[in-house]
Scaffold this motif. Structure first.
Motif, PDB file in Angstrom:
ATOM      1  N   ARG A  26     -43.843  63.742  65.699  1.00  0.00           N
ATOM      2  CA  ARG A  26     -43.063  64.777  66.402  1.00  0.00           C
ATOM      3  C   ARG A  26     -41.648  64.294  66.691  1.00  0.00           C
ATOM      4  N   LEU A  27     -41.544  63.017  67.112  1.00  0.00           N
ATOM      5  CA  LEU A  27     -40.236  62.459  67.432  1.00  0.00           C
ATOM      6  C   LEU A  27     -39.349  62.422  66.202  1.00  0.00           C
ATOM      7  N   MET A  28     -39.906  61.989  65.079  1.00  0.00           N
ATOM      8  CA  MET A  28     -39.122  61.926  63.848  1.00  0.00           C
ATOM      9  C   MET A  28     -38.701  63.316  63.388  1.00  0.00           C
ATOM     10  N   GLU A  29     -39.585  64.294  63.563  1.00  0.00           N
ATOM     11  CA  GLU A  29     -39.266  65.664  63.160  1.00  0.00           C
ATOM     12  C   GLU A  29     -38.192  66.281  64.050  1.00  0.00           C
ATOM     13  N   SER A  30     -38.082  65.784  65.290  1.00  0.00           N
ATOM     14  CA  SER A  30     -37.087  66.337  66.220  1.00  0.00           C
ATOM     15  C   SER A  30     -35.696  65.740  66.013  1.00  0.00           C
ATOM     16  N   LEU A  31     -35.607  64.632  65.261  1.00  0.00           N
ATOM     17  CA  LEU A  31     -34.316  63.991  65.046  1.00  0.00           C
ATOM     18  C   LEU A  31     -33.424  64.881  64.186  1.00  0.00           C
ATOM     19  N   ASP A  69     -40.201  57.858  50.625  1.00  0.00           N
ATOM     20  CA  ASP A  69     -41.132  58.403  51.617  1.00  0.00           C
ATOM     21  C   ASP A  69     -40.772  57.952  53.025  1.00  0.00           C
ATOM     22  N   THR A  70     -40.361  56.697  53.162  1.00  0.00           N
ATOM     23  CA  THR A  70     -39.966  56.176  54.479  1.00  0.00           C
ATOM     24  C   THR A  70     -38.725  56.899  54.991  1.00  0.00           C
ATOM     25  N   LEU A  71     -37.739  57.063  54.125  1.00  0.00           N
ATOM     26  CA  LEU A  71     -36.502  57.736  54.537  1.00  0.00           C
ATOM     27  C   LEU A  71     -36.749  59.193  54.897  1.00  0.00           C
ATOM     28  N   LEU A  72     -37.645  59.840  54.176  1.00  0.00           N
ATOM     29  CA  LEU A  72     -37.971  61.234  54.487  1.00  0.00           C
ATOM     30  C   LEU A  72     -38.647  61.347  55.850  1.00  0.00           C
ATOM     31  N   LYS A  73     -39.466  60.363  56.191  1.00  0.00           N
ATOM     32  CA  LYS A  73     -40.180  60.406  57.466  1.00  0.00           C
ATOM     33  C   LYS A  73     -39.256  60.218  58.664  1.00  0.00           C
ATOM     34  N   VAL A  74     -38.104  59.595  58.466  1.00  0.00           N
ATOM     35  CA  VAL A  74     -37.149  59.447  59.564  1.00  0.00           C
ATOM     36  C   VAL A  74     -36.043  60.494  59.490  1.00  0.00           C
ATOM     37  N   GLY A  75     -36.258  61.537  58.686  1.00  0.00           N
ATOM     38  CA  GLY A  75     -35.327  62.667  58.659  1.00  0.00           C
ATOM     39  C   GLY A  75     -34.023  62.396  57.948  1.00  0.00           C
ATOM     40  N   ILE A  76     -34.082  61.736  56.782  1.00  0.00           N
ATOM     41  CA  ILE A  76     -32.855  61.409  56.050  1.00  0.00           C
ATOM     42  C   ILE A  76     -32.064  62.663  55.694  1.00  0.00           C
ATOM     43  N   GLU A  77     -32.766  63.768  55.435  1.00  0.00           N
ATOM     44  CA  GLU A  77     -32.065  64.997  55.037  1.00  0.00           C
ATOM     45  C   GLU A  77     -31.302  65.624  56.206  1.00  0.00           C
ATOM     46  N   ARG A  78     -31.625  65.216  57.446  1.00  0.00           N
ATOM     47  CA  ARG A  78     -30.922  65.751  58.627  1.00  0.00           C
ATOM     48  C   ARG A  78     -29.971  64.727  59.244  1.00  0.00           C
TER      49      ARG A  78
END
Length: 338
Positions: free
Chosen positions: A94-99, A155-164
């Motif tokens: 949830r935290l990563m998705e909120s970044l 995959d790691t970068l995507l999980k920490v919201g690289i696109e945002r």
């Protein structure tokens, strides 16, 4: 642990009873105690009198209570561990998705730790990535948002919201890892600003070719700073004082002039009256073609796509940001109030 010790004590009491009171051999005494505590339903090893049967009943009850306690604690530990791990993973997801519009620090070595301190002092949102458990635990102990994983993997970068994210700092120990990280970041988010650490001049060139917007070599930068400290110590102290640290009074920021929002595009600095309206000083202007105008005069015309480099207090820079229009957050990080 308490349950195991108690069960061992019950076993010892049972064995001593059958050996001393009933007069059995040690082997028979231990065997009778085990099958009694285990409640397996075997018959008596030797005939027992009323006293022996009463003791055996008590031994069975003690065994059931102790074994039940051990099983209960073991089950509780397993279930709690499973659910707590699940809860932690869910909270982290949830935290990563909120970044959003955040910074990513890849690597929490000495360089990464210093970057994190500066980001925290500036009050910017950021997340740390490191594959080492010790580094992850250290980052957590310092209150940082951290993700354990390999920063070179998509995959790691995507999980920490690289696109945002708006910026990625590759501060991994290996130049090759930093290159892979920059390549992955630019592939997943071409708009992200990528800053990388390089150990050699060759790595510096490769990282630049790989898409890094800025490449910093600690050895080259350290040498330049040491020379500046020797030749111009007061200048270096002043620059350091406005670039880093949580207790500074002056800040430097850059502002992008978007013609769609900025009302001063096409006007001269004198006509725009930025200094008189905000108190902030415009130190330089970077044109869209890369030309740098240091110490612009009142006759300097503000052009579309210019980047103004301003200096002032946090309040002065905020006022400058307001009158320049709703500048894109990706191009400007507002300074924290002092």
């Amino acid at each position: 642990m308490v349950g195991v010790i108690a069960l061992g004590g019950v076993f010892l009491i049972g064995t001593l009873w059958y050996r001393i009171i009933e007069g059995w051999s040690w082997e028979d005494a231990a065997y009778m105690t085990v099958i009694t505590l285990a409640t397996v339903g075997y018959g008596e090893t030797h005939p027992l009198g009323s006293r022996g049967r009463l003791f055996t009943i008590a031994l069975i009850l003690l065994g059931v209570v102790n074994i039940g306690y051990i099983v209960n604690r073991l089950t509780e530990a397993i279930v709690q561990g499973y659910f707590q791990q699940g809860i932690r993973l869910q909270q982290q997801r949830r935290l990563m998705e909120s970044l959003s519009e955040h910074y990513i620090i890849c690597g929490f070595s000495r360089t990464g730790r210093q970057i994190a301190k500066e980001f925290q002092a500036e009050g910017v949102p950021f997340v740390v990535i490191d594959s080492e458990l010790e580094s992850v635990q250290r980052a957590q102990s310092e209150g940082y948002t951290v993700y354990q994983g390999d920063a070179t993997l998509d995959d790691t970068l995507l999980k920490v919201g690289i696109e945002r994210a708006i910026c990625l700092v590759a501060a991994l120990p290996s130049d090759a890892e930093n290159l892979y990280t920059v390549l992955s970041a630019k592939t997943l988010n071409p708009e992200i600003r990528a800053i990388a650490r390089a150990s050699t001049e060759e790595a510096l060139q490769k990282l630049q070719r790989g898409g890094a917007d800025e490449v910093i070599s600690p050895y080259i930068t350290g040498g330049k700073r040491m020379a500046a400290a020797a030749l111009r110590p007061q200048v270096l102290d002043f620059v350091d004082g406005i670039l880093t640290g949580a207790d500074r009074q002056l800040y430097m920021e850059e502002f992008l002039l978007d013609p769609a929002f900025c009302p001063f595009v096409g006007q001269t600095l004198q006509k725009a009256r930025l200094r008189s309206q905000t108190g902030a000083l415009v130190l330089a202007i970077r044109r869209l073609d890369g030309t740098l105008i240091g110490g612009p005069t009142g006759d300097t015309v503000l052009m579309p796509g210019d980047r103004l480099i301003g200096m002032g207090t946090a309040e002065q820079l905020r006022n400058l940001n307001k009158i320049l229009g709703p500048i894109n957050y990706k191009q400007l990080r507002r300074p924290k109030s002092t």
